[in-house]
Design a protein around this motif. Sequence first.
Motif, PDB file in Angstrom:
ATOM      1  N   SER A   1       0.757  -1.190  -0.084  1.00 38.41           N
ATOM      2  CA  SER A   1       0.088  -0.069   0.142  1.00 38.41           C
ATOM      3  C   SER A   1       0.919   1.196   0.017  1.00 38.41           C
ATOM      4  O   SER A   1       0.418   2.286  -0.565  1.00 38.41           O
ATOM      5  CB  SER A   1      -0.867   0.049   1.208  1.00 38.41           C
ATOM      6  OG  SER A   1      -0.094  -0.024   2.274  1.00 38.41           O
ATOM      7  N   ASP A   2       1.982   1.306   0.363  1.00 34.63           N
ATOM      8  CA  ASP A   2       3.014   2.403   0.600  1.00 34.63           C
ATOM      9  C   ASP A   2       4.073   2.078  -0.280  1.00 34.63           C
ATOM     10  O   ASP A   2       5.280   2.435  -0.061  1.00 34.63           O
ATOM     11  CB  ASP A   2       3.528   2.591   1.914  1.00 34.63           C
ATOM     12  CG  ASP A   2       4.420   1.361   2.542  1.00 34.63           C
ATOM     13  OD1 ASP A   2       4.299   0.356   1.918  1.00 34.63           O
ATOM     14  OD2 ASP A   2       4.886   1.768   3.639  1.00 34.63           O
TER      15      ASP A   2
ATOM     16  N   ALA B   1       6.963   2.364  -3.038  1.00 32.35           N
ATOM     17  CA  ALA B   1       8.024   3.209  -3.417  1.00 32.35           C
ATOM     18  C   ALA B   1       8.883   2.686  -4.355  1.00 32.35           C
ATOM     19  O   ALA B   1       9.341   1.462  -4.129  1.00 32.35           O
ATOM     20  CB  ALA B   1       8.518   4.078  -2.347  1.00 32.35           C
ATOM     21  N   PRO B   2       9.529   3.404  -5.387  1.00 29.34           N
ATOM     22  CA  PRO B   2      10.463   2.814  -5.837  1.00 29.34           C
ATOM     23  C   PRO B   2      11.808   2.316  -5.189  1.00 29.34           C
ATOM     24  O   PRO B   2      12.032   3.014  -4.198  1.00 29.34           O
ATOM     25  CB  PRO B   2      11.063   3.939  -6.887  1.00 29.34           C
ATOM     26  CG  PRO B   2       9.922   5.156  -6.965  1.00 29.34           C
ATOM     27  CD  PRO B   2       9.159   4.826  -5.780  1.00 29.34           C
ATOM     28  N   PHE B   3      12.575   1.382  -5.787  1.00 26.68           N
ATOM     29  CA  PHE B   3      13.512   0.626  -5.055  1.00 26.68           C
ATOM     30  C   PHE B   3      13.323  -0.022  -3.813  1.00 26.68           C
ATOM     31  O   PHE B   3      14.410  -0.119  -2.786  1.00 26.68           O
ATOM     32  CB  PHE B   3      14.745   1.699  -4.850  1.00 26.68           C
ATOM     33  CG  PHE B   3      14.933   2.436  -6.239  1.00 26.68           C
ATOM     34  CD1 PHE B   3      15.587   1.549  -7.581  1.00 26.68           C
ATOM     35  CD2 PHE B   3      14.634   3.743  -6.504  1.00 26.68           C
ATOM     36  CE1 PHE B   3      15.758   2.151  -8.468  1.00 26.68           C
ATOM     37  CE2 PHE B   3      14.880   4.031  -7.691  1.00 26.68           C
ATOM     38  CZ  PHE B   3      15.324   3.653  -8.799  1.00 26.68           C
ATOM     39  N   ASP B   4      12.021  -0.118  -3.262  1.00 28.04           N
ATOM     40  CA  ASP B   4      11.806  -1.049  -2.343  1.00 28.04           C
ATOM     41  C   ASP B   4      11.985  -2.202  -2.118  1.00 28.04           C
ATOM     42  O   ASP B   4      12.169  -2.994  -1.053  1.00 28.04           O
ATOM     43  CB  ASP B   4      10.279  -0.778  -1.702  1.00 28.04           C
ATOM     44  CG  ASP B   4       9.937   0.634  -1.011  1.00 28.04           C
ATOM     45  OD1 ASP B   4      10.968   1.123  -0.732  1.00 28.04           O
ATOM     46  OD2 ASP B   4       8.865   0.881  -0.774  1.00 28.04           O
ATOM     47  N   ALA B   5      12.290  -2.863  -3.409  1.00 24.61           N
ATOM     48  CA  ALA B   5      12.647  -4.198  -3.429  1.00 24.61           C
ATOM     49  C   ALA B   5      11.480  -5.228  -2.785  1.00 24.61           C
ATOM     50  O   ALA B   5      11.783  -6.093  -2.388  1.00 24.61           O
ATOM     51  CB  ALA B   5      13.938  -4.602  -2.696  1.00 24.61           C
ATOM     52  N   PHE B   6      10.306  -4.736  -3.099  1.00 25.41           N
ATOM     53  CA  PHE B   6       9.176  -5.600  -2.904  1.00 25.41           C
ATOM     54  C   PHE B   6       8.973  -6.864  -3.429  1.00 25.41           C
ATOM     55  O   PHE B   6       9.097  -6.682  -5.029  1.00 25.41           O
ATOM     56  CB  PHE B   6       7.726  -4.648  -2.997  1.00 25.41           C
ATOM     57  CG  PHE B   6       6.517  -5.583  -2.613  1.00 25.41           C
ATOM     58  CD1 PHE B   6       6.108  -5.451  -1.167  1.00 25.41           C
ATOM     59  CD2 PHE B   6       5.634  -6.076  -3.466  1.00 25.41           C
ATOM     60  CE1 PHE B   6       5.031  -6.258  -0.693  1.00 25.41           C
ATOM     61  CE2 PHE B   6       4.539  -6.577  -3.353  1.00 25.41           C
ATOM     62  CZ  PHE B   6       4.325  -6.757  -1.964  1.00 25.41           C
ATOM     63  N   GLY B   7       9.034  -7.828  -2.903  1.00 25.34           N
ATOM     64  CA  GLY B   7       8.763  -9.192  -3.853  1.00 25.34           C
ATOM     65  C   GLY B   7      10.065  -9.761  -3.877  1.00 25.34           C
ATOM     66  O   GLY B   7      10.352 -10.848  -4.427  1.00 25.34           O
ATOM     67  N   ARG B   8      11.425  -9.412  -3.484  1.00 30.80           N
ATOM     68  CA  ARG B   8      12.503  -9.997  -3.570  1.00 30.80           C
ATOM     69  C   ARG B   8      12.615 -11.256  -2.869  1.00 30.80           C
ATOM     70  O   ARG B   8      13.330 -12.162  -3.138  1.00 30.80           O
ATOM     71  CB  ARG B   8      13.801  -8.991  -3.026  1.00 30.80           C
ATOM     72  CG  ARG B   8      15.092  -9.398  -3.386  1.00 30.80           C
ATOM     73  CD  ARG B   8      16.071  -8.420  -3.034  1.00 30.80           C
ATOM     74  NE  ARG B   8      17.292  -8.666  -3.796  1.00 30.80           N
ATOM     75  CZ  ARG B   8      18.194  -7.693  -3.879  1.00 30.80           C
ATOM     76  NH1 ARG B   8      18.203  -6.762  -3.032  1.00 30.80           N
ATOM     77  NH2 ARG B   8      19.278  -8.227  -4.260  1.00 30.80           N
ATOM     78  N   ALA B   9      11.843 -11.372  -1.569  1.00 35.68           N
ATOM     79  CA  ALA B   9      12.005 -12.492  -0.868  1.00 35.68           C
ATOM     80  C   ALA B   9      10.244 -12.744  -0.602  1.00 35.68           C
ATOM     81  O   ALA B   9       9.431 -11.912  -0.315  1.00 35.68           O
ATOM     82  CB  ALA B   9      12.437 -12.405   0.655  1.00 35.68           C
TER      83      ALA B   9
ATOM     84  N   ASP C   1      11.456   2.085   3.340  1.00 33.71           N
ATOM     85  CA  ASP C   1      11.592   2.924   4.571  1.00 33.71           C
ATOM     86  C   ASP C   1      10.422   2.956   5.640  1.00 33.71           C
ATOM     87  O   ASP C   1       9.276   2.952   5.061  1.00 33.71           O
ATOM     88  CB  ASP C   1      11.801   4.565   4.052  1.00 33.71           C
ATOM     89  CG  ASP C   1      13.007   4.503   3.094  1.00 33.71           C
ATOM     90  OD1 ASP C   1      14.033   3.840   3.062  1.00 33.71           O
ATOM     91  OD2 ASP C   1      13.129   5.419   2.384  1.00 33.71           O
ATOM     92  N   ASP C   2      10.608   2.827   6.956  1.00 29.93           N
ATOM     93  CA  ASP C   2       9.502   2.835   7.627  1.00 29.93           C
ATOM     94  C   ASP C   2      10.215   3.615   8.906  1.00 29.93           C
ATOM     95  O   ASP C   2      11.194   3.909   9.165  1.00 29.93           O
ATOM     96  CB  ASP C   2       9.260   1.104   7.857  1.00 29.93           C
ATOM     97  CG  ASP C   2      10.214   0.442   8.673  1.00 29.93           C
ATOM     98  OD1 ASP C   2      11.300   1.090   9.263  1.00 29.93           O
ATOM     99  OD2 ASP C   2      10.155  -0.683   8.973  1.00 29.93           O
ATOM    100  N   PRO C   3       9.272   3.524   9.982  1.00 27.55           N
ATOM    101  CA  PRO C   3       9.614   4.104  11.503  1.00 27.55           C
ATOM    102  C   PRO C   3      10.933   3.707  11.927  1.00 27.55           C
ATOM    103  O   PRO C   3      11.490   4.335  12.686  1.00 27.55           O
ATOM    104  CB  PRO C   3       8.354   4.122  12.044  1.00 27.55           C
ATOM    105  CG  PRO C   3       7.275   3.661  11.271  1.00 27.55           C
ATOM    106  CD  PRO C   3       8.053   3.047  10.126  1.00 27.55           C
ATOM    107  N   SER C   4      11.310   2.620  11.587  1.00 34.57           N
ATOM    108  CA  SER C   4      12.728   2.061  12.346  1.00 34.57           C
ATOM    109  C   SER C   4      13.781   2.855  11.597  1.00 34.57           C
ATOM    110  O   SER C   4      14.967   2.509  12.031  1.00 34.57           O
ATOM    111  CB  SER C   4      12.815   0.616  12.217  1.00 34.57           C
ATOM    112  OG  SER C   4      11.580  -0.147  12.563  1.00 34.57           O
TER     113      SER C   4
ATOM    114  N   GLY D   1      13.652  -1.967   5.986  1.00 33.80           N
ATOM    115  CA  GLY D   1      13.001  -3.047   5.409  1.00 33.80           C
ATOM    116  C   GLY D   1      11.715  -3.437   6.042  1.00 33.80           C
ATOM    117  O   GLY D   1      11.491  -2.757   7.196  1.00 33.80           O
ATOM    118  N   SER D   2      10.903  -4.477   5.419  1.00 26.94           N
ATOM    119  CA  SER D   2       9.732  -4.868   5.946  1.00 26.94           C
ATOM    120  C   SER D   2       9.171  -5.958   5.591  1.00 26.94           C
ATOM    121  O   SER D   2       9.555  -6.573   4.356  1.00 26.94           O
ATOM    122  CB  SER D   2       8.468  -3.584   5.949  1.00 26.94           C
ATOM    123  OG  SER D   2       8.236  -3.192   4.439  1.00 26.94           O
ATOM    124  N   ALA D   3       7.977  -6.544   6.028  1.00 32.21           N
ATOM    125  CA  ALA D   3       7.421  -7.783   5.369  1.00 32.21           C
ATOM    126  C   ALA D   3       5.865  -7.569   5.386  1.00 32.21           C
ATOM    127  O   ALA D   3       5.322  -6.919   6.567  1.00 32.21           O
ATOM    128  CB  ALA D   3       7.935  -8.936   6.154  1.00 32.21           C
TER     129      ALA D   3
END
Length: 64
Positions: A18-19, A21-29, A47-50, A55-57
């Motif tokens: 839902s958020d 952004a380019p270069f997040d690498a969503f789906g790499r794993a 990019d997240d609050p951490s 990274g995120s999942a």
Amino acid sequence: LFVRSGPTWTEVAMLVASDAAPFDAFGRAVAIAADGRRGIVGAARDDDPSGIEAGSARIFTLLP
């Protein structure tokens, strides 16, 4: 997300962040549960609050 019927594969949905952004690498794993109804998708550079590129999942569940 694809479903197979005999030899034919049909796309039934597209998983997106839902958020995104380019270069997040969503789906790499990606991992899919043995029951085939749940999966987890990583975004290694999200990019997240951490922090920047912390990274995120995301967990997805296929509804009946």
